[in-house]
Design a protein around this motif. Structure first.
Motif, short mmCIF file in Angstrom:
data_model
loop_
_atom_site.label_atom_id
_atom_site.label_comp_id
_atom_site.label_asym_id
_atom_site.label_seq_id
_atom_site.Cartn_x
_atom_site.Cartn_y
_atom_site.Cartn_z
N TYR A 1 32.80 30.46 49.00
CA TYR A 1 34.22 30.21 49.25
C TYR A 1 35.02 30.41 47.96
O TYR A 1 36.05 31.08 47.93
N ARG A 2 34.49 29.85 46.86
CA ARG A 2 35.15 30.03 45.57
C ARG A 2 35.23 31.52 45.18
O ARG A 2 36.27 32.00 44.74
N HIS A 3 34.13 32.22 45.40
CA HIS A 3 34.12 33.66 45.10
C HIS A 3 35.15 34.40 45.92
O HIS A 3 35.79 35.33 45.45
N SER A 4 35.29 33.99 47.20
CA SER A 4 36.24 34.70 48.05
C SER A 4 37.67 34.52 47.51
O SER A 4 38.47 35.44 47.53
N LEU A 5 37.96 33.34 46.96
CA LEU A 5 39.29 33.11 46.37
C LEU A 5 39.47 34.00 45.13
O LEU A 5 40.51 34.64 44.96
N GLU A 6 38.44 34.03 44.29
CA GLU A 6 38.53 34.85 43.07
C GLU A 6 38.72 36.32 43.43
O GLU A 6 39.50 37.03 42.80
N GLU A 7 38.00 36.72 44.47
CA GLU A 7 38.06 38.13 44.86
C GLU A 7 39.44 38.48 45.42
O GLU A 7 39.96 39.57 45.18
N ILE A 8 40.04 37.56 46.18
CA ILE A 8 41.38 37.80 46.72
C ILE A 8 42.37 37.98 45.57
O ILE A 8 43.18 38.91 45.55
N ILE A 9 42.28 37.07 44.58
CA ILE A 9 43.21 37.13 43.45
C ILE A 9 43.05 38.44 42.68
O ILE A 9 44.01 39.16 42.42
N ARG A 10 41.78 38.76 42.39
CA ARG A 10 41.50 39.98 41.62
C ARG A 10 41.99 41.22 42.37
O ARG A 10 42.72 42.05 41.82
N THR A 11 41.59 41.32 43.65
CA THR A 11 41.92 42.53 44.40
C THR A 11 43.42 42.65 44.65
O THR A 11 43.98 43.74 44.53
N SER A 12 44.07 41.54 44.98
CA SER A 12 45.52 41.59 45.22
C SER A 12 46.24 42.07 43.97
O SER A 12 47.13 42.93 44.04
N GLU A 13 45.85 41.50 42.83
CA GLU A 13 46.52 41.88 41.58
C GLU A 13 46.28 43.36 41.27
O GLU A 13 47.19 44.06 40.86
N LYS A 14 45.06 43.80 41.55
CA LYS A 14 44.74 45.21 41.29
C LYS A 14 45.55 46.14 42.20
O LYS A 14 46.02 47.18 41.78
N LYS A 15 45.71 45.72 43.46
CA LYS A 15 46.45 46.56 44.41
C LYS A 15 47.96 46.36 44.34
O LYS A 15 48.70 46.98 45.09
N GLY A 16 48.39 45.47 43.47
CA GLY A 16 49.81 45.20 43.36
C GLY A 16 50.38 44.44 44.55
O GLY A 16 51.56 44.54 44.87
N LEU A 17 49.52 43.71 45.25
CA LEU A 17 49.98 42.90 46.39
C LEU A 17 50.26 41.49 45.94
O LEU A 17 49.65 41.00 44.99
N ARG A 18 51.15 40.83 46.65
CA ARG A 18 51.37 39.42 46.40
C ARG A 18 50.14 38.65 46.89
O ARG A 18 49.63 38.91 47.98
N VAL A 19 49.64 37.77 46.05
CA VAL A 19 48.50 36.94 46.46
C VAL A 19 48.96 36.06 47.63
O VAL A 19 50.04 35.49 47.57
N PRO A 20 48.17 35.97 48.72
CA PRO A 20 48.64 35.25 49.90
C PRO A 20 49.01 33.79 49.60
O PRO A 20 48.48 33.19 48.66
N PRO A 21 49.88 33.21 50.44
CA PRO A 21 50.31 31.83 50.24
C PRO A 21 49.12 30.88 50.11
O PRO A 21 48.18 30.95 50.89
N GLY A 22 49.17 30.01 49.13
CA GLY A 22 48.18 28.95 49.03
C GLY A 22 46.90 29.29 48.29
O GLY A 22 46.15 28.39 47.91
N ILE A 23 46.64 30.58 48.05
CA ILE A 23 45.34 30.95 47.46
C ILE A 23 45.22 30.50 46.00
O ILE A 23 44.23 29.88 45.62
N TYR A 24 46.28 30.77 45.20
CA TYR A 24 46.25 30.29 43.82
C TYR A 24 46.06 28.77 43.79
O TYR A 24 45.34 28.22 42.98
N CYS A 25 46.75 28.13 44.73
CA CYS A 25 46.74 26.68 44.77
C CYS A 25 45.35 26.14 45.14
O CYS A 25 44.85 25.19 44.54
N GLU A 26 44.72 26.78 46.12
CA GLU A 26 43.36 26.35 46.51
C GLU A 26 42.40 26.54 45.35
O GLU A 26 41.52 25.70 45.11
N TYR A 27 42.58 27.65 44.64
CA TYR A 27 41.69 27.93 43.52
C TYR A 27 41.91 26.90 42.41
O TYR A 27 40.95 26.35 41.84
#
Lengths: 227, 117
Positions: free
Chosen positions: B48-74
């Motif tokens: 679960y922790r990895h999935s959060l890290e991966e969302i943050i990494r991939t979103s930032e790489k693709k120039g997407l806004r990180v989905p609501p709550g993900i930074y906060c959960e991490y």
């Protein structure tokens, strides 16, 4: 990689063909949910679903399937992973106890504009070699933390289906398709994707939130209302 | 079955011209979250922790806004581990979604209380 894509397409099509068996009529979002356009809720606190079925896993499946489609509809969803723990630490294990309480504290403490209540009334899954589906009957209400009024609600049955045998067209096809494209990307026998699909369908009548590019412009959109 | 083909074609037409209204990258988040809730084992929590890290990494790489709550959960996970990085991520949540400020402050206060008591 071919097969997951094929499966995905079938899921997509099947999902767009639901609501065949229920009596339906059309309405516009603006007519049906004027308060959504008046209050413009953005921050949503999702309470754990109330499970009125005997399926013990329904609650967890369903609760993990809510935030993502809600975010795609343009809302800021307060992370449920954290709020579930908070509620438990406050001794609130059962959403039932909050249903008729004033909701202003959800704004005071968490900045929530609205609270989403969901009740799972039916949860039937079938998983066979040729077809698998999840039939969910959900009652959902989005209530304002300022006025305590119901801003949006939904009640109806959703069939998230892999078999492709449903038989009614759905004019909101493109809308839903867009939303779930990113939502379902894992081929698995788990029911999480199905539950998510059910949420996507549940949310098809919700007026979009701020982060959706058609926010505020969808009041004339036609929606299907189940009787 | 006779409706399947027309529906499929119709869908492909739609898919051709439509752009997703909101773009978020979620990776295998819901799957990982569900499993961490259901099994609650160190391995499932780690995923679960990895999935959060991966969302943050991939979103930032693709120039997407990180989905609501993900930074906060991490941030919440990091805070539970006593990591000094937690504040950085909860600040990113507020920066990305200013409307989350009240919630994030509440969580920060909770964490402070529980670590000082």
């Amino acid at each position: 990689m071919k097969r997951p894509i094929a499966v995905f397409l079938i899921v997509l099509v099947a999902s767009l063909l639901v609501s065949g068996c229920a009596t339906t009529h059309m309405a516009t979002k603006g007519d049906k949910f004027p308060l959504m356009y008046k209050e413009k809720p953005l921050v949503i606190f999702v309470l754990p679903p109330i499970n009125s079925t005997t399926a013990v896993d329904a609650k967890e499946y369903y609760s993990t399937a809510i935030p993502q489609p809600l975010a795609f509809a343009g809302f800021y969803v307060i992370p449920m992973q954290i709020t579930d723990e908070l509620l438990k630490s406050q001794g609130i294990y059962d959403t039932e106890t909050i249903v008729n309480q004033p909701l202003n504290r959800f704004y005071e403490y968490f900045g929530a504009d609205a609270v989403l209540f969901t009740r799972i009334i039916k949860w039937d899954k079938s998983y066979t070699v040729i077809a698998s589906s999840l039939t969910v009957t959900i009652d959902a209400q989005l209530k304002s933390t300022k006025s305590n009024l119901i801003l949006w609600k939904y009640s109806g049955t959703i069939v998230a289906n892999l078999s492709g045998q449903s038989n009614s067209g759905n004019p909101l096809a493109n809308l839903i398709a867009n939303v779930i494209i990113t939502g379902i990307n894992t081929a698995t026998a788990d029911y999480v994707p199905y539950a998510q699909l059910a949420t996507v369908q549940l949310l098809q009548s919700v007026p979009f939130g701020k982060y959706h590019n058609r926010s505020g412009q969808d009041s004339q959109d036609k929606i299907i209302v189940q009787k | 079955m006779k409706y399947l083909l027309p529906a499929l074609l119709g869908l492909l037409l739609f898919a051709g011209c439509a752009t997703p209204p909101v773009s978020y990258y979620y990776g295998n988040y819901s799957q990982a979250l569900y499993r961490s809730k259901k099994y609650n084992t160190p391995a499932s929590l780690e995923k679960y922790r990895h999935s959060l890290e991966e969302i943050i990494r991939t979103s930032e790489k693709k120039g997407l806004r990180v989905p609501p709550g993900i930074y906060c959960e991490y941030a919440y996970l990091l805070a539970k581990d006593g990591s000094p990085e937690a504040d950085r991520y909860s600040s990113l949540e507020v920066k990305t979604y200013p409307e989350s400020e009240r919630f994030v402050s509440f969580i920060r206060a909770q964490i402070k209380n529980s670590s000082s008591s």
